[in-house]
Design a protein around this motif. Structure first.
Motif, mmCIF file in Angstrom:
data_model
loop_
_atom_site.group_PDB
_atom_site.id
_atom_site.type_symbol
_atom_site.label_atom_id
_atom_site.label_comp_id
_atom_site.label_asym_id
_atom_site.label_seq_id
_atom_site.Cartn_x
_atom_site.Cartn_y
_atom_site.Cartn_z
ATOM 1 N N THR A 1 5.611 1.507 -5.310
ATOM 2 C CA THR A 1 6.020 0.333 -6.084
ATOM 3 C C THR A 1 7.472 0.412 -6.518
ATOM 4 O OG1 THR A 1 5.297 1.298 -8.191
ATOM 5 C CG2 THR A 1 3.688 -0.034 -6.960
ATOM 6 N N GLY A 2 8.074 1.599 -6.409
ATOM 7 C CA GLY A 2 9.443 1.747 -6.875
ATOM 8 C C GLY A 2 9.523 1.795 -8.381
ATOM 9 N N ASN A 3 8.419 2.078 -9.042
ATOM 10 C CA ASN A 3 8.389 2.116 -10.499
ATOM 11 C C ASN A 3 9.109 3.371 -10.976
ATOM 12 O OD1 ASN A 3 7.587 2.392 -13.257
ATOM 13 N ND2 ASN A 3 5.846 1.020 -12.833
ATOM 14 N N GLY A 4 10.151 3.196 -11.728
ATOM 15 C CA GLY A 4 10.965 4.332 -12.151
ATOM 16 C C GLY A 4 10.369 5.134 -13.286
ATOM 17 N N ALA A 5 9.217 4.695 -13.829
ATOM 18 C CA ALA A 5 8.615 5.417 -14.948
ATOM 19 C C ALA A 5 8.084 6.772 -14.510
ATOM 20 C CB ALA A 5 7.482 4.587 -15.545
ATOM 21 N N ALA A 6 7.984 7.676 -15.471
ATOM 22 C CA ALA A 6 7.453 9.012 -15.178
ATOM 23 C C ALA A 6 5.943 8.966 -14.995
ATOM 24 C CB ALA A 6 7.823 9.987 -16.291
ATOM 25 N N ARG A 7 5.259 8.077 -15.730
ATOM 26 C CA ARG A 7 3.814 7.941 -15.643
ATOM 27 C C ARG A 7 3.451 6.461 -15.693
ATOM 28 N NH1 ARG A 7 1.179 12.832 -16.692
ATOM 29 N NH2 ARG A 7 -0.555 11.764 -15.667
ATOM 30 N N LEU A 8 2.257 6.127 -15.212
ATOM 31 C CA LEU A 8 1.756 4.774 -15.372
ATOM 32 C C LEU A 8 1.391 4.549 -16.830
ATOM 33 C CD1 LEU A 8 -0.608 4.340 -12.286
ATOM 34 C CD2 LEU A 8 1.535 3.138 -12.703
ATOM 35 N N ALA A 9 1.829 3.443 -17.383
ATOM 36 C CA ALA A 9 1.553 3.164 -18.795
ATOM 37 C C ALA A 9 0.080 2.862 -19.023
ATOM 38 C CB ALA A 9 2.413 1.991 -19.269
ATOM 39 N N ASP A 10 -0.561 2.232 -18.051
ATOM 40 C CA ASP A 10 -1.967 1.848 -18.196
ATOM 41 C C ASP A 10 -2.671 2.085 -16.872
ATOM 42 O OD1 ASP A 10 -4.413 0.760 -18.693
ATOM 43 O OD2 ASP A 10 -3.703 -1.303 -18.962
ATOM 44 N N ARG A 11 -3.613 3.021 -16.861
ATOM 45 C CA ARG A 11 -4.296 3.343 -15.615
ATOM 46 C C ARG A 11 -5.387 2.339 -15.246
ATOM 47 N NH1 ARG A 11 -4.536 9.843 -14.459
ATOM 48 N NH2 ARG A 11 -2.275 10.129 -14.403
ATOM 49 N N GLU A 12 -5.550 1.311 -16.065
ATOM 50 C CA GLU A 12 -6.405 0.194 -15.671
ATOM 51 C C GLU A 12 -5.589 -0.893 -14.979
ATOM 52 O OE1 GLU A 12 -9.582 -0.129 -15.542
ATOM 53 O OE2 GLU A 12 -9.983 1.811 -16.469
ATOM 54 N N SER A 13 -4.273 -0.680 -14.865
ATOM 55 C CA SER A 13 -3.411 -1.654 -14.194
ATOM 56 C C SER A 13 -3.797 -1.773 -12.728
ATOM 57 C CB SER A 13 -1.945 -1.238 -14.292
ATOM 58 O OG SER A 13 -1.519 -1.169 -15.627
ATOM 59 N N THR A 14 -3.605 -2.977 -12.175
ATOM 60 C CA THR A 14 -3.793 -3.152 -10.742
ATOM 61 C C THR A 14 -2.493 -2.819 -10.018
ATOM 62 O OG1 THR A 14 -3.080 -5.457 -10.679
ATOM 63 C CG2 THR A 14 -5.413 -5.027 -11.186
ATOM 64 N N PHE A 15 -2.603 -2.559 -8.731
ATOM 65 C CA PHE A 15 -1.430 -2.265 -7.922
ATOM 66 C C PHE A 15 -0.439 -3.426 -7.966
ATOM 67 C CE2 PHE A 15 0.654 -2.366 -3.671
ATOM 68 C CZ PHE A 15 1.372 -1.189 -3.774
ATOM 69 N N PHE A 16 -0.951 -4.669 -7.922
ATOM 70 C CA PHE A 16 -0.074 -5.835 -7.954
ATOM 71 C C PHE A 16 0.516 -6.034 -9.347
ATOM 72 C CE2 PHE A 16 -3.346 -6.563 -4.717
ATOM 73 C CZ PHE A 16 -2.545 -6.627 -3.595
ATOM 74 N N GLY A 17 -0.194 -5.549 -10.366
ATOM 75 C CA GLY A 17 0.295 -5.708 -11.730
ATOM 76 C C GLY A 17 1.469 -4.804 -12.061
ATOM 77 N N VAL A 18 1.717 -3.770 -11.252
ATOM 78 C CA VAL A 18 2.845 -2.868 -11.512
ATOM 79 C C VAL A 18 3.932 -3.012 -10.460
ATOM 80 C CG1 VAL A 18 1.463 -1.192 -12.778
ATOM 81 C CG2 VAL A 18 1.720 -0.929 -10.306
ATOM 82 N N GLY A 19 3.914 -4.146 -9.732
ATOM 83 C CA GLY A 19 5.005 -4.422 -8.793
ATOM 84 C C GLY A 19 4.652 -4.318 -7.334
ATOM 85 N N GLY A 20 3.387 -4.003 -7.009
ATOM 86 C CA GLY A 20 2.990 -3.960 -5.617
ATOM 87 C C GLY A 20 2.877 -5.354 -5.027
ATOM 88 N N THR A 21 2.948 -5.459 -3.710
ATOM 89 C CA THR A 21 2.839 -6.743 -3.022
ATOM 90 C C THR A 21 1.846 -6.625 -1.883
ATOM 91 O OG1 THR A 21 4.561 -6.303 -1.356
ATOM 92 C CG2 THR A 21 5.293 -7.159 -3.504
ATOM 93 N N SER A 22 1.573 -7.779 -1.246
ATOM 94 C CA SER A 22 0.656 -7.777 -0.112
ATOM 95 C C SER A 22 1.220 -7.015 1.072
ATOM 96 C CB SER A 22 0.349 -9.228 0.301
ATOM 97 O OG SER A 22 1.547 -9.924 0.584
ATOM 98 N N LEU A 23 2.531 -6.785 1.101
ATOM 99 C CA LEU A 23 3.137 -5.961 2.145
ATOM 100 C C LEU A 23 3.076 -4.477 1.788
ATOM 101 C CD1 LEU A 23 6.328 -7.907 3.282
ATOM 102 C CD2 LEU A 23 4.335 -7.359 4.660
ATOM 103 N N THR A 24 3.473 -4.132 0.551
ATOM 104 C CA THR A 24 3.549 -2.715 0.202
ATOM 105 C C THR A 24 2.180 -2.082 0.003
ATOM 106 O OG1 THR A 24 3.920 -3.308 -2.120
ATOM 107 C CG2 THR A 24 5.857 -2.847 -0.768
ATOM 108 N N ILE A 25 1.123 -2.890 -0.126
ATOM 109 C CA ILE A 25 -0.199 -2.282 -0.216
ATOM 110 C C ILE A 25 -0.562 -1.616 1.114
ATOM 111 C CG2 ILE A 25 -1.595 -4.283 0.500
ATOM 112 C CD1 ILE A 25 -3.547 -3.470 -1.783
ATOM 113 N N ALA A 26 0.013 -2.111 2.218
ATOM 114 C CA ALA A 26 -0.197 -1.445 3.507
ATOM 115 C C ALA A 26 0.494 -0.083 3.519
ATOM 116 C CB ALA A 26 0.333 -2.313 4.642
#
Length: 619
Positions: free
Chosen positions: A526-551
């Motif tokens: 996702t290119g998320n610069g954070a050290a950890r995910l803030a919420d592990r209930e987040s979806t992949f699309f909710g943290v910046g993922g797309t229909s392309l990067t899920i592949a």
């Protein structure tokens, strides 16, 4: 704009059904129908519509996913004399209803489970004294309603031409000698006009349209499908080609594919070279043309000695001419940059706005001749050999995964959320694809609510990859937003998070608990610069993922954990915790160290070594 007698697409399909009667028209692993069966089922649809009072000039929405049922429904709508609107069942509810209300749609055909036809209520009458909206959709050449992103915050409805579509389909069939021996991969989702050439070019030619069972295919899944179904041709956008060639595990070339029609985005020479390693018998064709001019109006057969960089789009199709004009609307010399205007004999009929058709075409004067053309907004230049190169945009319109996006539509959706005071939106190049970044004044604590709000209103490809909250948008001395400075803020953020994301992976890291390893992959993809995910209930699309990067996520997970599973499982288990539980169940070590067998699915570097070794053996 002068038009000749209508050449209806359903007439082309009817002739094909009569000529190739017993040949296979559409096939999947669960069903195959012949051309005769296609015609019989389409006639049933037409009869059902007519029995409900649906006919000439009525818009009928076909809802579903790519399937034989959708093709049958489209054919039947045309046989009833009505106009097709394709609506992907996966679109957010709000966007789907916006599309249906723009028609106006008289009936819907749901193709999800069987075929269900439902009438929609008539639109509210106009207020007293204003009169009623004119019945504008009564031209026999009105074939379909397609959509592009709109600068007003709503998708723009475009009325497509039967004659223009028919001419394109016949041109593509004849130009590339498509016939009964061909087998086309049906990979384009609904809601885009590209669906029409993806599904109908093979069907007017007597070829077989092959539908994959999986809605979402990863690189290996696509290659397995192309090989097992002996596919000879397909349509795709370069973004998908890039992901497929980078994500495929070690594989032998697929010899049956002889045509790949790329469109929707710039096509790079490096991708062409990688593509030909997997498909050595394939002719790569680069198509270009906006929805307003009816599918593609340029084509270029990429030669074997492909040059580096972005490939040109070549010459015009018959019955169209393109002009490169400067700011004063004067014709540019070869190699001079200007805006591209396309004059097609049979373009679309225009935009459908409040019950009226509004023309997107303008008058230009070339060599003393008055010409009606479409201003594409694309910048380009003529080559010395008469070809055309595309060099970018002159406005805020962008393309991601072949989808035309007006950044103003994204901005309007964000601006409508109550937590947002003002917002600037731009596109930036990320590691895997172009992404949208929003810089906004607003309540940073409401970010998740904002994401949820946008998920219900925008296609996934239109969702911002990052939200950058600032106290106030940077302004110029005249009080206007400093677009250049804000774009630089967005670019720096994307580059910085990419550098940090790359640092989360690396060799020697294929050990440790499943959650930690999965988190590293999520942050890297996702290119998320954070050290950890803030919420592990987040979806992949909710943290910046797309229909392309899920592949990409799918390929990296398989390589990391040495497992194999269909891409669709990541859509079914979209949150981090759901994917963690799924992987722990697969590896049979809940909460512990999952086994790592990288050899089962080599990473990108390993795949490049495989392909390099293969080339060496061929020399």
């Amino acid at each position: 704009m002068e038009r000749v007698a209508v050449q209806a697409v359903d007439t082309l399909l009817l002739r094909a059904c009569e000529k190739y009667a017993d040949a296979t028209a559409i096939t999947s692993s669960s069903e195959s129908i012949t051309y005769t069966e296609l015609l019989e089922r389409a006639r049933e649809v037409a009869g059902d519509l007519e029995a409900r009072g649906i006919g000439k000039g009525d818009v009928v929405a076909v809802l579903g996913r790519r399937s034989a049922s959708v093709v049958v429904a489209v054919f039947g709508v045309w046989m009833a004399g009505s106009i097709v609107m394709l609506v992907d069942e996966a679109l957010p509810d709000v966007r789907r209803e916006t599309m249906l209300d723009s028609g106006p749609v008289r009936a819907t055909i749901s193709c999800a489970d069987g075929r269900r036809i439902a009438l929609r209520p008539d639109p509210d009458p106009a207020p007293a004294g204003e009169g009623s909206a004119p019945a504008v959709l009564d031209d026999a050449d009105h074939a379909y309603v397609a959509f592009t992103s709109g600068s007003t915050g709503k998708p723009k409805a475009i009325i497509g031409s039967h004659t223009g579509l028919s001419l394109f389909l016949r041109w593509q069939s004849d130009e590339f000698s498509i016939g009964p021996d061909d087998r086309f991969a049906h990979l384009t989702n609904l809601s885009f006009d590209v669906w029409f050439r993806d599904a109908l070019t093979p069907l007017i030619s007597g070829a077989a349209l092959c539908v994959p069972d999986e809605l979402h295919l990863d690189a290996d899944g696509v290659l397995d499908f192309l090989r097992s179904r002996r596919i000879t041709a397909l349509h795709l956008v370069p973004s998908l080609g890039k992901l497929w060639t980078a994500g495929a595990a070690e594989t032998e070339p697929v010899p049956t594919v002889r045509h790949a029609f790329f469109a929707g985005e710039p096509l790079d020479g490096a991708l062409v070279s990688r593509w030909r390693e997997l498909f050595p018998s394939c002719q790569v064709v680069n198509l270009y043309g906006p929805t307003e001019t009816t599918l593609a109006q340029h084509f270029y057969r990429v030669p074997q000695g492909v040059t580096s960089g972005i490939q040109q789009v070549g010459r015009n199709l018959p019955q169209s001419t393109s002009y490169v004009l400067d700011d004063d609307k004067r014709l540019c010399a070869d190699d001079a940059v200007g805006q591209i205007f396309i004059a097609a004999d049979h373009p679309s009929h225009g935009y459908l706005v409040d019950g009226r058709i509004v023309s997107p075409f303008v008058e230009i004067h070339v060599g003393g001749e008055r010409i009606v053309a479409y201003p594409t907004g694309d910048l380009g230049r003529r080559t010395g050999q008469g070809g055309l190169e595309i060099l970018g945009r002159a406005d805020e319109q962008i393309k991601i995964a072949g989808v035309r996006i007006e950044l103003q539509e994204v901005r309007s959706a964000i601006q409508s959320h109550p937590s947002v005071r003002d917002v600037f939106v731009c596109a930036q190049e990320d590691r895997f694809t172009k992404v949208i970044v929003a810089v906004l004044e607003g309540d940073a604590t409401a970010e998740q609510d904002l994401r949820d709000y946008l998920n219900g209103r925008l296609m996934s490809v239109m969702l911002p990859s990052a939200f950058l909250f600032v106290p106030e948008l940077l302004k110029l001395p005249n009080g206007k937003v400093d677009r250049k400075a804000l774009a630089e803020v967005a670019r720096a953020h994307v580059q910085d998070r990419a550098r940090r994301a790359i640092g989360t992976g690396g060799p020697g890291r294929k050990t440790g608990p499943v959650p930690d390893r999965l988190e590293r992959i999520w942050l890297a993809v996702t290119g998320n610069g954070a050290a950890r995910l803030a919420d592990r209930e987040s979806t992949f699309f909710g943290v910046g993922g797309t229909s392309l990067t899920i592949a990409v996520l799918h390929a990296e997970i398989q390589a990391e954990f040495g497992v194999r599973f269909p891409l669709v499982r990541l859509f079914e288990h979209a949150s981090f915790n759901a994917q963690r539980r799924f992987l722990e169940a697969m590896t049979k070590e809940p909460g512990g160290n999952a086994p790592s067998t990288a050899a089962a699915a080599p990473g990108a570097a390993g795949r490049r070594r495989v392909l390099s070794a293969r080339r060496s053996r061929q020399l």
